[in-house]
Design a protein around this motif. Sequence first.
Motif, PDB file in Angstrom:
ATOM      1  N   THR A  35       0.833  -1.201   0.000  1.00 38.20           N
ATOM      2  CA  THR A  35       0.000   0.000   0.000  1.00 38.20           C
ATOM      3  C   THR A  35       0.868   1.251   0.000  1.00 38.20           C
ATOM      4  OG1 THR A  35      -0.195   0.318   2.403  1.00 38.20           O
ATOM      5  CG2 THR A  35      -1.723  -1.236   1.382  1.00 38.20           C
ATOM      6  N   GLU A  39       6.507  -0.040   3.353  1.00 36.37           N
ATOM      7  CA  GLU A  39       6.252  -1.445   3.701  1.00 36.37           C
ATOM      8  C   GLU A  39       7.303  -2.361   3.094  1.00 36.37           C
ATOM      9  OE1 GLU A  39       1.376  -0.921   3.624  1.00 36.37           O
ATOM     10  OE2 GLU A  39       2.307  -2.549   2.521  1.00 36.37           O
ATOM     11  N   GLY A  42      10.394  -2.931   5.522  1.00 39.63           N
ATOM     12  CA  GLY A  42      10.144  -3.918   6.575  1.00 39.63           C
ATOM     13  C   GLY A  42      10.031  -5.326   6.009  1.00 39.63           C
ATOM     14  N   LEU A  43       9.343  -5.448   4.882  1.00 42.67           N
ATOM     15  CA  LEU A  43       9.183  -6.766   4.254  1.00 42.67           C
ATOM     16  C   LEU A  43      10.541  -7.351   3.872  1.00 42.67           C
ATOM     17  CD1 LEU A  43       6.802  -8.647   3.017  1.00 42.67           C
ATOM     18  CD2 LEU A  43       7.705  -7.795   0.852  1.00 42.67           C
ATOM     19  N   GLY A  46      12.439  -8.425   7.068  1.00 43.10           N
ATOM     20  CA  GLY A  46      11.908  -9.664   7.636  1.00 43.10           C
ATOM     21  C   GLY A  46      12.264 -10.870   6.777  1.00 43.10           C
ATOM     22  N   ALA A  47      12.169 -10.690   5.462  1.00 38.60           N
ATOM     23  CA  ALA A  47      12.505 -11.777   4.549  1.00 38.60           C
ATOM     24  C   ALA A  47      13.970 -12.181   4.697  1.00 38.60           C
ATOM     25  CB  ALA A  47      12.219 -11.364   3.108  1.00 38.60           C
TER      26      ALA A  47
ATOM     27  N   MET B  50       9.155   2.783  13.329  1.00 37.69           N
ATOM     28  CA  MET B  50       7.765   2.682  13.798  1.00 37.69           C
ATOM     29  C   MET B  50       6.818   2.429  12.621  1.00 37.69           C
ATOM     30  SD  MET B  50       5.850   5.234  16.399  1.00 37.69           S
ATOM     31  CE  MET B  50       4.159   5.020  16.916  1.00 37.69           C
ATOM     32  N   GLN B  52       6.700  -0.626  11.164  1.00 42.03           N
ATOM     33  CA  GLN B  52       7.285  -1.674  10.327  1.00 42.03           C
ATOM     34  C   GLN B  52       7.166  -3.081  10.924  1.00 42.03           C
ATOM     35  OE1 GLN B  52       8.651  -1.421   7.249  1.00 42.03           O
ATOM     36  NE2 GLN B  52       8.016   0.707   7.229  1.00 42.03           N
ATOM     37  N   MET B  55       5.093  -5.637   8.942  1.00 39.20           N
ATOM     38  CA  MET B  55       5.707  -5.962   7.651  1.00 39.20           C
ATOM     39  C   MET B  55       6.921  -6.871   7.831  1.00 39.20           C
ATOM     40  SD  MET B  55       3.819  -4.927   5.273  1.00 39.20           S
ATOM     41  CE  MET B  55       4.940  -5.511   4.005  1.00 39.20           C
ATOM     42  N   MET B  56       7.682  -6.653   8.890  1.00 36.71           N
ATOM     43  CA  MET B  56       8.808  -7.552   9.150  1.00 36.71           C
ATOM     44  C   MET B  56       8.292  -8.963   9.438  1.00 36.71           C
ATOM     45  SD  MET B  56      11.730  -5.461  11.158  1.00 36.71           S
ATOM     46  CE  MET B  56      12.863  -6.801  10.864  1.00 36.71           C
ATOM     47  N   GLY B  59       7.349 -10.537   6.107  1.00 36.68           N
ATOM     48  CA  GLY B  59       8.514 -10.981   5.339  1.00 36.68           C
ATOM     49  C   GLY B  59       9.084 -12.273   5.896  1.00 36.68           C
ATOM     50  N   LEU B  60       9.149 -12.344   7.208  1.00 35.95           N
ATOM     51  CA  LEU B  60       9.694 -13.527   7.875  1.00 35.95           C
ATOM     52  C   LEU B  60       8.765 -14.738   7.698  1.00 35.95           C
ATOM     53  CD1 LEU B  60      11.953 -14.603   9.692  1.00 35.95           C
ATOM     54  CD2 LEU B  60      10.778 -13.550  11.644  1.00 35.95           C
ATOM     55  N   CYS B  62       6.635 -15.334   5.315  1.00 31.99           N
ATOM     56  CA  CYS B  62       6.662 -15.840   3.935  1.00 31.99           C
ATOM     57  C   CYS B  62       7.977 -16.552   3.644  1.00 31.99           C
ATOM     58  CB  CYS B  62       6.445 -14.694   2.947  1.00 31.99           C
ATOM     59  SG  CYS B  62       4.790 -13.985   3.020  1.00 31.99           S
ATOM     60  N   ALA B  63       9.060 -16.078   4.268  1.00 29.09           N
ATOM     61  CA  ALA B  63      10.367 -16.696   4.024  1.00 29.09           C
ATOM     62  C   ALA B  63      10.474 -18.064   4.705  1.00 29.09           C
ATOM     63  CB  ALA B  63      11.484 -15.776   4.518  1.00 29.09           C
ATOM     64  N   ARG B  64       9.842 -18.205   5.856  1.00 26.81           N
ATOM     65  CA  ARG B  64       9.936 -19.470   6.627  1.00 26.81           C
ATOM     66  C   ARG B  64       8.531 -20.011   6.883  1.00 26.81           C
ATOM     67  NH1 ARG B  64      14.978 -20.622   5.817  1.00 26.81           N
ATOM     68  NH2 ARG B  64      14.746 -22.247   7.392  1.00 26.81           N
ATOM     69  N   GLY B  83      -1.624   0.173   6.770  1.00 32.68           N
ATOM     70  CA  GLY B  83      -1.632  -0.420   5.431  1.00 32.68           C
ATOM     71  C   GLY B  83      -1.067  -1.827   5.425  1.00 32.68           C
ATOM     72  N   ALA B  84      -0.178  -2.122   6.382  1.00 35.56           N
ATOM     73  CA  ALA B  84       0.409  -3.460   6.454  1.00 35.56           C
ATOM     74  C   ALA B  84      -0.665  -4.519   6.654  1.00 35.56           C
ATOM     75  CB  ALA B  84       1.437  -3.532   7.596  1.00 35.56           C
ATOM     76  N   ALA B  86      -3.619  -4.586   5.353  1.00 34.33           N
ATOM     77  CA  ALA B  86      -4.172  -4.884   4.026  1.00 34.33           C
ATOM     78  C   ALA B  86      -3.186  -5.722   3.219  1.00 34.33           C
ATOM     79  CB  ALA B  86      -4.505  -3.581   3.299  1.00 34.33           C
ATOM     80  N   THR B  87      -1.903  -5.398   3.330  1.00 33.18           N
ATOM     81  CA  THR B  87      -0.882  -6.146   2.585  1.00 33.18           C
ATOM     82  C   THR B  87      -0.781  -7.583   3.093  1.00 33.18           C
ATOM     83  OG1 THR B  87       0.316  -4.115   2.095  1.00 33.18           O
ATOM     84  CG2 THR B  87       1.564  -6.159   1.946  1.00 33.18           C
ATOM     85  N   VAL B  90      -3.736  -9.679   1.807  1.00 31.62           N
ATOM     86  CA  VAL B  90      -3.600 -10.127   0.421  1.00 31.62           C
ATOM     87  C   VAL B  90      -2.672 -11.344   0.328  1.00 31.62           C
ATOM     88  CG1 VAL B  90      -2.728  -9.460  -1.862  1.00 31.62           C
ATOM     89  CG2 VAL B  90      -4.142  -7.867  -0.547  1.00 31.62           C
ATOM     90  N   GLN B  91      -1.591 -11.342   1.101  1.00 33.89           N
ATOM     91  CA  GLN B  91      -0.655 -12.477   1.063  1.00 33.89           C
ATOM     92  C   GLN B  91      -1.199 -13.680   1.834  1.00 33.89           C
ATOM     93  OE1 GLN B  91       2.174 -12.566  -0.850  1.00 33.89           O
ATOM     94  NE2 GLN B  91       1.342 -10.629  -1.585  1.00 33.89           N
TER      95      GLN B  91
END
Lengths: 164, 196
Positions: A35, A39, A42-43, A46-47, B50, B52, B55-56, B59-60, B62-64, B83-84, B86-87, B90-91
């Motif tokens: 969005t 983001e 952070g993504l 984390g990845a 702040m 995040q 979202m972290m 990411g984590l 989806c990676a694991r 917004g995170a 909503a993101t 979707v995932q």
Amino acid sequence: MDSGVTQVAYVPDAGHKRLIELCHAEPRMRAVPLTSEEEGVGLTAGAWLGGVKSVVLMQSSGVGNVVNALAMARECRFPLVMLVTMRGEDGETNPWQLPMGGAAAAVLEAMGAEVHRADKPEDVAPTVRTAIVRAYDAHAGETAVAVLVAQLVIGVKRFVEVSG
Amino acid sequence: MSASLHRREVVAALLAERGDLLVVAGLGASAWDCAAAGDHPLTFSLWGGMGQATMMGLGLACARPRRRVLVVTGDGEMLMGLGALATVGVQGPANLAVVVLDNERYGETGMQPTHTAHGVDLAAVAKACRFVRTSTVTREDEVPGLRWAIHEAPGPLLAVVKVLAESPPLVLPPRDGALLKERFRGALLQQPAPSS
């Protein structure tokens, strides 16, 4: 794929349209619509904690949205690759794009990101390849890297009004 | 909504016998709460960034995909990264849980009211963003069920835990971000030494 990147996050820009379509069509690639561009920072972080390499796509206006998140990337030395398609350069027809387009490189550099430019179509692939290697270089220290793709490489957006 | 739960007790209960849970702690009191429960290499504590934390976690997660991922954060931090939600929706990662410790205050800056003090409902926002499991926890006897869901239930999950507006004594995690990153990756990704 030889870069090892398996995740592409994006806020769409017309300049990335084909790349976004290709990422969604590639089964080995996770394409993540965002969005807001921050983001993606952070993504990506984390990845990488989980061992996955990412790239974030954004328009130059989006650079303004990532600034405080870049502080986190810098303090933690998280790798981050941003492919930034430029607006506000030669031929721009929307004056609202000029301030952020003009400031994007300086803002990124002020936050400690390494900035590379691709001014010709043939520059894009090697510059992006270099950026990914730089960002994920464990020996030199992981870092944030941006590739700014010139507006003339992408093509200038025209606004044509329908009359009548 | 009047809260009676203590944040430290809730976090200690949620992180008890955490197994192979991966944790991201949002900046401020949530990170101190996780540190008070015991510093751990597989807890990544944010001292900045702040907005995040979720979202972290995404990411984590989806990676694991075979690991459970828990984001522990506050209402102010969550509101900054709305917004995170909503993101994440979707995932749709089944292995991601977000716990919002909602004291309805910006606790680190003088206890100013957040939007949740005026009735903004983060669990309802998450539900509208396609989180498959959402709840608002107000009682101590609901905490064990939340702990179970974090470890076992298909997500994405978001639970708002209404907690008292209190500032327990500081217990700080390491503040060197690069160290936090390296020790997390080392603990998660390094192959065990081959047995001879």
